[in-house]
Design a protein around this motif. Structure first.
Motif, PDB file in Angstrom:
ATOM      1  N   VAL A 185     -13.176  28.949  16.584  1.00  0.00           N
ATOM      2  CA  VAL A 185     -12.920  29.215  15.164  1.00  0.00           C
ATOM      3  C   VAL A 185     -12.604  30.679  14.882  1.00  0.00           C
ATOM      4  O   VAL A 185     -12.105  31.006  13.804  1.00  0.00           O
ATOM      5  N   ALA A 186     -12.891  31.567  15.820  1.00  0.00           N
ATOM      6  CA  ALA A 186     -12.547  32.980  15.683  1.00  0.00           C
ATOM      7  C   ALA A 186     -12.445  33.568  17.076  1.00  0.00           C
ATOM      8  O   ALA A 186     -13.195  33.185  17.975  1.00  0.00           O
ATOM      9  N   SER A 187     -11.518  34.491  17.237  1.00  0.00           N
ATOM     10  CA  SER A 187     -11.319  35.105  18.540  1.00  0.00           C
ATOM     11  C   SER A 187     -10.671  36.456  18.337  1.00  0.00           C
ATOM     12  O   SER A 187      -9.789  36.603  17.486  1.00  0.00           O
ATOM     13  N   GLY A 188     -11.107  37.439  19.102  1.00  0.00           N
ATOM     14  CA  GLY A 188     -10.477  38.746  18.960  1.00  0.00           C
ATOM     15  C   GLY A 188     -10.950  39.739  19.991  1.00  0.00           C
ATOM     16  O   GLY A 188     -11.893  39.498  20.733  1.00  0.00           O
ATOM     17  N   MET A 189     -10.243  40.848  19.989  1.00  0.00           N
ATOM     18  CA  MET A 189     -10.560  41.952  20.893  1.00  0.00           C
ATOM     19  C   MET A 189     -10.695  43.230  20.068  1.00  0.00           C
ATOM     20  O   MET A 189     -10.206  43.313  18.943  1.00  0.00           O
ATOM     21  N   ALA A 225     -13.216  41.937  17.491  1.00  0.00           N
ATOM     22  CA  ALA A 225     -14.390  41.434  18.215  1.00  0.00           C
ATOM     23  C   ALA A 225     -15.672  41.995  17.603  1.00  0.00           C
ATOM     24  O   ALA A 225     -16.654  41.267  17.413  1.00  0.00           O
ATOM     25  N   GLU A 226     -15.666  43.277  17.302  1.00  0.00           N
ATOM     26  CA  GLU A 226     -16.848  43.886  16.683  1.00  0.00           C
ATOM     27  C   GLU A 226     -17.162  43.229  15.339  1.00  0.00           C
ATOM     28  O   GLU A 226     -18.325  43.005  15.010  1.00  0.00           O
ATOM     29  N   LYS A 227     -16.144  42.931  14.558  1.00  0.00           N
ATOM     30  CA  LYS A 227     -16.357  42.290  13.255  1.00  0.00           C
ATOM     31  C   LYS A 227     -16.893  40.870  13.420  1.00  0.00           C
ATOM     32  O   LYS A 227     -17.758  40.439  12.653  1.00  0.00           O
ATOM     33  N   ILE A 228     -16.394  40.143  14.417  1.00  0.00           N
ATOM     34  CA  ILE A 228     -16.899  38.785  14.672  1.00  0.00           C
ATOM     35  C   ILE A 228     -18.391  38.842  14.962  1.00  0.00           C
ATOM     36  O   ILE A 228     -19.187  38.084  14.398  1.00  0.00           O
ATOM     37  N   VAL A 229     -18.794  39.764  15.828  1.00  0.00           N
ATOM     38  CA  VAL A 229     -20.211  39.904  16.189  1.00  0.00           C
ATOM     39  C   VAL A 229     -21.020  40.370  14.980  1.00  0.00           C
ATOM     40  O   VAL A 229     -22.116  39.856  14.724  1.00  0.00           O
ATOM     41  N   GLU A 230     -20.492  41.300  14.220  1.00  0.00           N
ATOM     42  CA  GLU A 230     -21.191  41.793  13.030  1.00  0.00           C
ATOM     43  C   GLU A 230     -21.424  40.673  12.020  1.00  0.00           C
ATOM     44  O   GLU A 230     -22.521  40.519  11.477  1.00  0.00           O
ATOM     45  N   ILE A 231     -20.399  39.880  11.767  1.00  0.00           N
ATOM     46  CA  ILE A 231     -20.530  38.770  10.817  1.00  0.00           C
ATOM     47  C   ILE A 231     -21.534  37.745  11.318  1.00  0.00           C
ATOM     48  O   ILE A 231     -22.349  37.225  10.554  1.00  0.00           O
ATOM     49  N   ALA A 232     -21.492  37.465  12.615  1.00  0.00           N
ATOM     50  CA  ALA A 232     -22.463  36.527  13.196  1.00  0.00           C
ATOM     51  C   ALA A 232     -23.885  37.052  13.002  1.00  0.00           C
ATOM     52  O   ALA A 232     -24.772  36.321  12.540  1.00  0.00           O
ATOM     53  N   ASN A 233     -24.097  38.313  13.346  1.00  0.00           N
ATOM     54  CA  ASN A 233     -25.434  38.911  13.189  1.00  0.00           C
ATOM     55  C   ASN A 233     -25.890  38.903  11.738  1.00  0.00           C
ATOM     56  O   ASN A 233     -27.046  38.585  11.443  1.00  0.00           O
ATOM     57  N   ASP A 271     -14.449  51.592  25.231  1.00  0.00           N
ATOM     58  CA  ASP A 271     -15.448  50.526  25.113  1.00  0.00           C
ATOM     59  C   ASP A 271     -15.094  49.591  23.967  1.00  0.00           C
ATOM     60  O   ASP A 271     -15.150  48.376  24.101  1.00  0.00           O
ATOM     61  N   ARG A 272     -14.711  50.157  22.845  1.00  0.00           N
ATOM     62  CA  ARG A 272     -14.369  49.357  21.669  1.00  0.00           C
ATOM     63  C   ARG A 272     -13.142  48.490  21.951  1.00  0.00           C
ATOM     64  O   ARG A 272     -13.097  47.317  21.603  1.00  0.00           O
ATOM     65  N   LEU A 273     -12.136  49.053  22.591  1.00  0.00           N
ATOM     66  CA  LEU A 273     -10.909  48.313  22.881  1.00  0.00           C
ATOM     67  C   LEU A 273     -11.138  47.172  23.864  1.00  0.00           C
ATOM     68  O   LEU A 273     -10.433  46.164  23.832  1.00  0.00           O
ATOM     69  N   ASN A 274     -12.103  47.333  24.760  1.00  0.00           N
ATOM     70  CA  ASN A 274     -12.364  46.316  25.790  1.00  0.00           C
ATOM     71  C   ASN A 274     -13.281  45.197  25.327  1.00  0.00           C
ATOM     72  O   ASN A 274     -13.480  44.237  26.052  1.00  0.00           O
ATOM     73  N   LYS A 275     -13.872  45.322  24.149  1.00  0.00           N
ATOM     74  CA  LYS A 275     -14.768  44.272  23.646  1.00  0.00           C
ATOM     75  C   LYS A 275     -13.978  43.022  23.315  1.00  0.00           C
ATOM     76  O   LYS A 275     -12.854  43.093  22.810  1.00  0.00           O
ATOM     77  N   LYS A 276     -14.598  41.879  23.601  1.00  0.00           N
ATOM     78  CA  LYS A 276     -13.996  40.586  23.278  1.00  0.00           C
ATOM     79  C   LYS A 276     -15.079  39.725  22.648  1.00  0.00           C
ATOM     80  O   LYS A 276     -16.242  39.806  23.027  1.00  0.00           O
ATOM     81  N   ALA A 277     -14.675  38.888  21.695  1.00  0.00           N
ATOM     82  CA  ALA A 277     -15.630  37.981  21.068  1.00  0.00           C
ATOM     83  C   ALA A 277     -14.919  36.701  20.666  1.00  0.00           C
ATOM     84  O   ALA A 277     -13.745  36.718  20.291  1.00  0.00           O
ATOM     85  N   VAL A 278     -15.660  35.608  20.778  1.00  0.00           N
ATOM     86  CA  VAL A 278     -15.154  34.295  20.389  1.00  0.00           C
ATOM     87  C   VAL A 278     -16.268  33.574  19.644  1.00  0.00           C
ATOM     88  O   VAL A 278     -17.425  33.630  20.056  1.00  0.00           O
ATOM     89  N   ALA A 279     -15.917  32.921  18.557  1.00  0.00           N
ATOM     90  CA  ALA A 279     -16.882  32.113  17.815  1.00  0.00           C
ATOM     91  C   ALA A 279     -16.511  30.648  18.007  1.00  0.00           C
ATOM     92  O   ALA A 279     -15.344  30.269  17.893  1.00  0.00           O
ATOM     93  N   LEU A 280     -17.523  29.851  18.309  1.00  0.00           N
ATOM     94  CA  LEU A 280     -17.328  28.417  18.509  1.00  0.00           C
ATOM     95  C   LEU A 280     -18.064  27.651  17.426  1.00  0.00           C
ATOM     96  O   LEU A 280     -19.107  28.084  16.939  1.00  0.00           O
ATOM     97  N   LYS A 281     -17.534  26.487  17.097  1.00  0.00           N
ATOM     98  CA  LYS A 281     -18.180  25.593  16.135  1.00  0.00           C
ATOM     99  C   LYS A 281     -18.158  24.200  16.736  1.00  0.00           C
ATOM    100  O   LYS A 281     -17.163  23.780  17.329  1.00  0.00           O
TER     101      LYS A 281
END
Length: 123
Positions: free
Chosen positions: A28-32, A36-44, A6-16
């Motif tokens: 501005v940010a993209s990862g898997m 991806a988890e860190k992108i979502v954590e920072i956003a939250n 589940d962790r490996l399959n997560k994807k996240a992208v941040a737009l500005k």
């Protein structure tokens, strides 16, 4: 599927989007996986709204950082931005009249899928 899959399959992208500097939102940010988890954590942690759409994230994670999103995704991204504007935590007296007069439809998975199909066909 394990928690690691589940962790490996997560994807996240941040737009500005800054209308004074760009004609479209930029990536501005993209990862898997862990990124991806860190992108979502920072956003939250910073009160940035998070919208989950695995198909859209799949397409956006394949694009270059710092680049504008393609025109084929404009409507999808506008619908998501509008969705967050509609559901922002305002009290009734803080809600702009225009938001009440023009209700926003939640972007449907079918609309997103059509936009993404068109984009993938062009690639």
């Amino acid at each position: 599927m394990s928690q690691y899959d589940d962790r490996l399959n997560k994807k996240a992208v941040a737009l500005k989007y800054d209308e004074t500097q760009n004609s479209a939102p930029i990536i501005v940010a993209s990862g898997m996986g862990y990124v991806a988890e860190k992108i979502v954590e920072i956003a939250n942690d910073n009160g940035v709204p998070v919208y989950e759409d695995n198909s859209l994230a799949t397409v956006l994670t394949q694009m270059e950082l710092g680049k504008e999103i393609p025109p084929e995704l404009y409507q999808t991204i506008v619908d998501i931005y509008a969705y967050f504007l509609k559901y922002s935590p305002h009290t009734p007296q803080d809600t702009p009249a225009s938001a009440e007069e023009h209700p926003v439809q939640d972007p449907s998975p079918e609309d997103t899928a059509e936009d993404l199909s068109a984009l993938q066909e062009e690639s």
